[in-house]
Design a protein around this motif. Structure first.
Motif, mmCIF file in Angstrom:
data_model
loop_
_atom_site.group_PDB
_atom_site.id
_atom_site.type_symbol
_atom_site.label_atom_id
_atom_site.label_comp_id
_atom_site.label_asym_id
_atom_site.label_seq_id
_atom_site.Cartn_x
_atom_site.Cartn_y
_atom_site.Cartn_z
ATOM 1 N N PRO A 63 14.150 34.227 24.293
ATOM 2 C CA PRO A 63 14.920 33.049 24.687
ATOM 3 C C PRO A 63 16.345 33.104 24.130
ATOM 4 N N ILE A 64 17.185 32.269 24.683
ATOM 5 C CA ILE A 64 18.592 32.216 24.291
ATOM 6 C C ILE A 64 18.695 31.930 22.799
ATOM 7 N N LYS A 65 19.582 32.657 22.112
ATOM 8 C CA LYS A 65 19.807 32.435 20.675
ATOM 9 C C LYS A 65 21.121 31.703 20.487
ATOM 10 N N THR A 82 33.544 16.971 1.875
ATOM 11 C CA THR A 82 33.286 17.871 2.993
ATOM 12 C C THR A 82 32.417 19.034 2.531
ATOM 13 N N LEU A 83 31.326 19.261 3.275
ATOM 14 C CA LEU A 83 30.378 20.322 2.934
ATOM 15 C C LEU A 83 30.121 21.202 4.147
ATOM 16 N N PRO A 84 30.028 22.528 3.970
ATOM 17 C CA PRO A 84 29.694 23.396 5.100
ATOM 18 C C PRO A 84 28.218 23.255 5.460
ATOM 19 N N ILE A 85 27.920 23.311 6.751
ATOM 20 C CA ILE A 85 26.543 23.231 7.230
ATOM 21 C C ILE A 85 26.418 24.178 8.422
ATOM 22 N N ALA A 86 25.309 24.897 8.498
ATOM 23 C CA ALA A 86 25.094 25.831 9.605
ATOM 24 C C ALA A 86 23.608 25.979 9.870
ATOM 25 N N ALA A 87 23.277 26.349 11.089
ATOM 26 C CA ALA A 87 21.876 26.543 11.460
ATOM 27 C C ALA A 87 21.794 27.548 12.601
ATOM 28 N N SER A 88 20.634 28.184 12.693
ATOM 29 C CA SER A 88 20.339 29.047 13.832
ATOM 30 C C SER A 88 19.204 28.393 14.618
ATOM 31 N N PHE A 89 19.105 28.743 15.890
ATOM 32 C CA PHE A 89 18.080 28.141 16.738
ATOM 33 C C PHE A 89 17.910 28.986 17.988
ATOM 34 N N ARG A 90 16.897 28.673 18.748
ATOM 35 C CA ARG A 90 16.688 29.257 20.073
ATOM 36 C C ARG A 90 16.685 28.104 21.075
ATOM 37 N N ILE A 91 16.990 28.417 22.314
ATOM 38 C CA ILE A 91 16.998 27.410 23.375
ATOM 39 C C ILE A 91 16.004 27.851 24.440
ATOM 40 N N VAL A 92 15.043 26.977 24.746
ATOM 41 C CA VAL A 92 14.046 27.270 25.772
ATOM 42 C C VAL A 92 14.067 26.169 26.828
ATOM 43 N N GLN A 93 13.610 26.513 28.023
ATOM 44 C CA GLN A 93 13.500 25.505 29.076
ATOM 45 C C GLN A 93 12.313 24.608 28.781
ATOM 46 N N ASP A 94 12.467 23.357 29.145
ATOM 47 C CA ASP A 94 11.426 22.358 28.932
ATOM 48 C C ASP A 94 11.415 21.455 30.161
ATOM 49 N N TYR A 95 10.411 20.615 30.254
ATOM 50 C CA TYR A 95 10.366 19.665 31.359
ATOM 51 C C TYR A 95 11.444 18.601 31.187
ATOM 52 N N ARG A 96 12.104 18.283 32.275
ATOM 53 C CA ARG A 96 13.061 17.179 32.250
ATOM 54 C C ARG A 96 12.260 15.874 32.279
ATOM 55 N N HIS A 97 12.680 14.952 31.469
ATOM 56 C CA HIS A 97 12.084 13.618 31.498
ATOM 57 C C HIS A 97 13.106 12.638 30.940
ATOM 58 N N GLU A 98 12.758 11.393 30.938
ATOM 59 C CA GLU A 98 13.708 10.348 30.545
ATOM 60 C C GLU A 98 14.321 10.593 29.169
ATOM 61 N N LYS A 99 13.529 11.098 28.235
ATOM 62 C CA LYS A 99 14.028 11.287 26.874
ATOM 63 C C LYS A 99 14.616 12.675 26.642
ATOM 64 N N ASN A 100 14.475 13.564 27.613
ATOM 65 C CA ASN A 100 15.129 14.868 27.571
ATOM 66 C C ASN A 100 15.588 15.217 28.985
ATOM 67 N N TYR A 102 17.935 16.956 29.954
ATOM 68 C CA TYR A 102 18.578 18.266 30.053
ATOM 69 C C TYR A 102 17.599 19.375 30.422
ATOM 70 N N GLY A 103 16.327 19.174 30.123
ATOM 71 C CA GLY A 103 15.349 20.206 30.410
ATOM 72 C C GLY A 103 15.470 21.413 29.492
ATOM 73 N N LEU A 104 16.093 21.220 28.327
ATOM 74 C CA LEU A 104 16.239 22.283 27.335
ATOM 75 C C LEU A 104 15.749 21.771 25.986
ATOM 76 N N GLN A 105 15.239 22.680 25.181
ATOM 77 C CA GLN A 105 14.748 22.291 23.861
ATOM 78 C C GLN A 105 15.174 23.336 22.831
ATOM 79 N N LEU A 106 15.584 22.864 21.670
ATOM 80 C CA LEU A 106 15.871 23.766 20.552
ATOM 81 C C LEU A 106 14.560 24.100 19.859
ATOM 82 N N THR A 107 14.376 25.377 19.543
ATOM 83 C CA THR A 107 13.191 25.804 18.795
ATOM 84 C C THR A 107 13.638 26.676 17.627
ATOM 85 N N ASP A 108 12.730 26.916 16.709
ATOM 86 C CA ASP A 108 12.987 27.798 15.559
ATOM 87 C C ASP A 108 14.274 27.413 14.831
ATOM 88 N N PHE A 109 14.522 26.129 14.727
ATOM 89 C CA PHE A 109 15.724 25.626 14.065
ATOM 90 C C PHE A 109 15.602 25.869 12.570
#
Length: 128
Positions: A63-65, A82-100, A102-109
């Protein structure tokens, strides 16, 4: 999810939890609760803001990184830290619904090291 106040905390968290996988979302939420984030917003009259430095996305990966690099400003009264903050994640397709819608979900955050040194005027600002 990383820019809120006592008033917006629950709204932002609830919105964000529909855009991230359950394991990552629970871990972040648990860390926020363990750190008394909302209680500290109330106690100190504080809030946080985010200034994005970059969000590199690898569209060739499946999936997309992605990752994000930012500075989080912690406002306590007239003081700003002021503090530095960073994260890695993956983007996967998900079902579109009222609360999402976009139909995309972050995983492995996961948070990652970000050695960006804030400029001197970004460390602490005193608005006298």
């Amino acid at each position: 999810m990383f820019a809120h106040s006592a008033e917006t905390y629950h709204k932002h968290i609830n919105f964000a939890l529909h855009l991230i996988d359950e394991e990552s979302g629970k871990r972040i939420y648990h860390d926020f609760e363990e750190g008394n984030v909302r209680k500290n917003y109330i106690r100190y009259g504080s809030h946080t803001e985010i200034k994005i430095d970059s969000i590199p996305i690898d569209m060739d990966a499946f999936p997309i990184k992605g990752s994000f690099y930012a500075l989080q400003e912690v406002h306590i009264g007239k003081n700003v830290r002021t503090l530095p903050i960073a994260a890695s994640f993956r983007i996967v397709q998900d079902y579109r619904h009222e609360k999402n819608p976009y139909g995309l979900q972050l995983t492995d955050f996961d948070f990652i090291v970000y050695d960006r040194k804030p400029d001197e005027d970004e460390l602490w600002n005193y608005d006298a």
